[in-house]
Design a protein around this motif. Sequence first.
Motif, PDB file in Angstrom:
ATOM      1  N   PHE A  95       0.781  -1.256  -0.417  1.00 36.88           N
ATOM      2  CA  PHE A  95      -0.325  -0.106  -0.063  1.00 36.88           C
ATOM      3  C   PHE A  95       0.418   1.512   0.436  1.00 36.88           C
ATOM      4  O   PHE A  95       0.536   2.126   0.547  1.00 36.88           O
ATOM      5  CB  PHE A  95      -0.883   0.142   1.159  1.00 36.88           C
ATOM      6  N   GLY A  96       2.725   1.122  -0.274  1.00 33.83           N
ATOM      7  CA  GLY A  96       3.284   2.524  -0.750  1.00 33.83           C
ATOM      8  C   GLY A  96       2.115   3.613  -1.715  1.00 33.83           C
ATOM      9  O   GLY A  96       2.928   4.633  -1.244  1.00 33.83           O
ATOM     10  N   GLY A  97       1.930   2.484  -2.244  1.00 31.67           N
ATOM     11  CA  GLY A  97       1.276   3.843  -3.327  1.00 31.67           C
ATOM     12  C   GLY A  97       0.190   4.839  -2.841  1.00 31.67           C
ATOM     13  O   GLY A  97      -0.280   5.495  -3.291  1.00 31.67           O
ATOM     14  N   SER A  98      -0.224   3.956  -1.967  1.00 30.75           N
ATOM     15  CA  SER A  98      -2.215   4.989  -1.593  1.00 30.75           C
ATOM     16  C   SER A  98      -1.723   6.021  -0.292  1.00 30.75           C
ATOM     17  O   SER A  98      -1.379   6.436   0.999  1.00 30.75           O
ATOM     18  CB  SER A  98      -2.574   3.485  -0.346  1.00 30.75           C
ATOM     19  N   ASP A  99      -2.071   7.332  -0.957  1.00 31.00           N
ATOM     20  CA  ASP A  99      -1.742   8.717  -0.273  1.00 31.00           C
ATOM     21  C   ASP A  99      -2.433   8.355   0.456  1.00 31.00           C
ATOM     22  O   ASP A  99      -1.560   8.722   2.401  1.00 31.00           O
ATOM     23  CB  ASP A  99      -2.395   9.526  -0.835  1.00 31.00           C
ATOM     24  N   MET A 100      -3.987   7.305   1.152  1.00 27.01           N
ATOM     25  CA  MET A 100      -4.348   7.177   2.588  1.00 27.01           C
ATOM     26  C   MET A 100      -3.769   6.404   3.855  1.00 27.01           C
ATOM     27  O   MET A 100      -3.646   6.608   4.547  1.00 27.01           O
ATOM     28  CB  MET A 100      -5.462   6.929   2.494  1.00 27.01           C
ATOM     29  N   MET A 101      -2.971   5.872   2.785  1.00 26.22           N
ATOM     30  CA  MET A 101      -2.191   4.696   3.296  1.00 26.22           C
ATOM     31  C   MET A 101      -0.882   5.639   4.175  1.00 26.22           C
ATOM     32  O   MET A 101      -0.141   5.815   5.387  1.00 26.22           O
ATOM     33  CB  MET A 101      -2.036   3.189   3.299  1.00 26.22           C
ATOM     34  N   GLN A 102      -0.392   5.813   3.469  1.00 28.21           N
ATOM     35  CA  GLN A 102       0.998   7.172   4.081  1.00 28.21           C
ATOM     36  C   GLN A 102       0.559   7.503   4.523  1.00 28.21           C
ATOM     37  O   GLN A 102       1.363   8.150   5.718  1.00 28.21           O
ATOM     38  CB  GLN A 102       1.448   7.853   2.343  1.00 28.21           C
ATOM     39  N   LYS A 103      -0.776   8.683   4.744  1.00 30.45           N
ATOM     40  CA  LYS A 103      -0.841   9.508   6.018  1.00 30.45           C
ATOM     41  C   LYS A 103      -1.362   8.573   6.977  1.00 30.45           C
ATOM     42  O   LYS A 103      -0.896   9.704   8.135  1.00 30.45           O
ATOM     43  CB  LYS A 103      -2.295  10.609   5.236  1.00 30.45           C
ATOM     44  N   ASN A 104      -2.296   7.620   6.753  1.00 32.87           N
ATOM     45  CA  ASN A 104      -2.732   7.121   8.327  1.00 32.87           C
ATOM     46  C   ASN A 104      -2.373   5.809   8.392  1.00 32.87           C
ATOM     47  O   ASN A 104      -2.629   4.963   9.530  1.00 32.87           O
ATOM     48  CB  ASN A 104      -3.815   6.903   7.844  1.00 32.87           C
ATOM     49  N   TRP A 105      -1.064   5.586   7.966  1.00 29.27           N
ATOM     50  CA  TRP A 105      -0.523   4.286   8.528  1.00 29.27           C
ATOM     51  C   TRP A 105      -0.248   3.928  10.173  1.00 29.27           C
ATOM     52  O   TRP A 105      -0.346   2.654  10.741  1.00 29.27           O
ATOM     53  CB  TRP A 105       0.931   3.448   8.245  1.00 29.27           C
ATOM     54  N   GLN A 106       0.294   5.154  10.358  1.00 31.37           N
ATOM     55  CA  GLN A 106      -0.039   4.932  11.877  1.00 31.37           C
ATOM     56  C   GLN A 106      -0.939   5.064  12.866  1.00 31.37           C
ATOM     57  O   GLN A 106      -0.888   4.039  14.183  1.00 31.37           O
ATOM     58  CB  GLN A 106       0.993   6.044  12.598  1.00 31.37           C
ATOM     59  N   ASN A 107      -1.928   5.634  12.582  1.00 28.69           N
ATOM     60  CA  ASN A 107      -3.220   5.501  12.871  1.00 28.69           C
ATOM     61  C   ASN A 107      -4.009   4.013  13.110  1.00 28.69           C
ATOM     62  O   ASN A 107      -4.861   3.609  13.591  1.00 28.69           O
ATOM     63  CB  ASN A 107      -4.546   6.406  12.753  1.00 28.69           C
ATOM     64  N   LEU A 108      -3.959   3.768  11.616  1.00 30.10           N
ATOM     65  CA  LEU A 108      -4.640   2.078  11.792  1.00 30.10           C
ATOM     66  C   LEU A 108      -3.202   1.305  12.306  1.00 30.10           C
ATOM     67  O   LEU A 108      -4.362   0.339  13.015  1.00 30.10           O
ATOM     68  CB  LEU A 108      -4.133   1.702   9.697  1.00 30.10           C
ATOM     69  N   TYR A 109      -2.552   1.486  12.803  1.00 25.59           N
ATOM     70  CA  TYR A 109      -1.711   0.248  13.864  1.00 25.59           C
ATOM     71  C   TYR A 109      -2.087   0.942  15.098  1.00 25.59           C
ATOM     72  O   TYR A 109      -2.247  -0.481  15.762  1.00 25.59           O
ATOM     73  CB  TYR A 109      -0.143   0.851  13.455  1.00 25.59           C
ATOM     74  N   GLY A 110      -2.132   1.898  15.686  1.00 23.66           N
ATOM     75  CA  GLY A 110      -3.218   2.507  16.802  1.00 23.66           C
ATOM     76  C   GLY A 110      -4.278   1.729  17.174  1.00 23.66           C
ATOM     77  O   GLY A 110      -4.352   1.158  18.317  1.00 23.66           O
ATOM     78  N   TYR A 111      -4.974   1.654  15.748  1.00 22.11           N
ATOM     79  CA  TYR A 111      -6.405   1.226  16.080  1.00 22.11           C
ATOM     80  C   TYR A 111      -5.927  -0.209  16.445  1.00 22.11           C
ATOM     81  O   TYR A 111      -6.922  -1.506  16.740  1.00 22.11           O
ATOM     82  CB  TYR A 111      -7.733   0.976  14.824  1.00 22.11           C
ATOM     83  N   LEU A 112      -5.432  -1.280  15.544  1.00 22.41           N
ATOM     84  CA  LEU A 112      -5.295  -2.446  15.531  1.00 22.41           C
ATOM     85  C   LEU A 112      -4.596  -2.810  16.669  1.00 22.41           C
ATOM     86  O   LEU A 112      -4.758  -3.861  17.055  1.00 22.41           O
ATOM     87  CB  LEU A 112      -4.227  -3.342  14.129  1.00 22.41           C
ATOM     88  N   LYS A 113      -3.710  -1.737  17.506  1.00 21.87           N
ATOM     89  CA  LYS A 113      -2.682  -2.716  18.522  1.00 21.87           C
ATOM     90  C   LYS A 113      -3.743  -2.356  20.238  1.00 21.87           C
ATOM     91  O   LYS A 113      -3.764  -3.597  20.111  1.00 21.87           O
ATOM     92  CB  LYS A 113      -1.920  -1.810  18.963  1.00 21.87           C
ATOM     93  N   GLY A 114      -4.928  -1.261  19.674  1.00 26.99           N
ATOM     94  CA  GLY A 114      -5.984  -1.372  20.476  1.00 26.99           C
ATOM     95  C   GLY A 114      -6.593  -2.896  19.962  1.00 26.99           C
ATOM     96  O   GLY A 114      -7.674  -3.105  21.414  1.00 26.99           O
TER      97      GLY A 114
END
Length: 130
Positions: A95-114
């Motif tokens: 997902f390296g080419g996805s702007d959404m993932m570039q901007k939100n991977w840390q937020n996604l990590y936080g959600y999944l970690k929770g």
Amino acid sequence: MVVFALLACTVCGAQSKSEAAQSAAPYTVSEGNKVDTNTLQGWKTWRAMACERCHGAQQEGMVGPSLVDSLKKLSKDDFHKIMMEGRIDKGMPNFGGSDMMQKNWQNLYGYLKGRSDGKIQPGHVYPAEK
């Protein structure tokens, strides 16, 4: 008496470390489904990228592995690498080419970690009350 004092200090230190670990969590949640703005954005990224197609609606696996289990041992750096580079041999796209993932991977990590920590319940999440 000295042993008791040392034991008391050790217990106090353990509580402080535990409190520090909780405050270091990459998410804030109350009532199981009310989350901070970043974690909410992570959940929205999860939904927009349709990750449930492989990892299941509750992140417990389907075609792909359970992220509830994986995030117990996967470091944040490893998570980032997988998101950006994928695991093509295992069917995980990059997902390296996805702007959404570039901007939100840390937020996604936080959600999944929770989710992995058992603090965020499966299903819809909502903004925490301010």
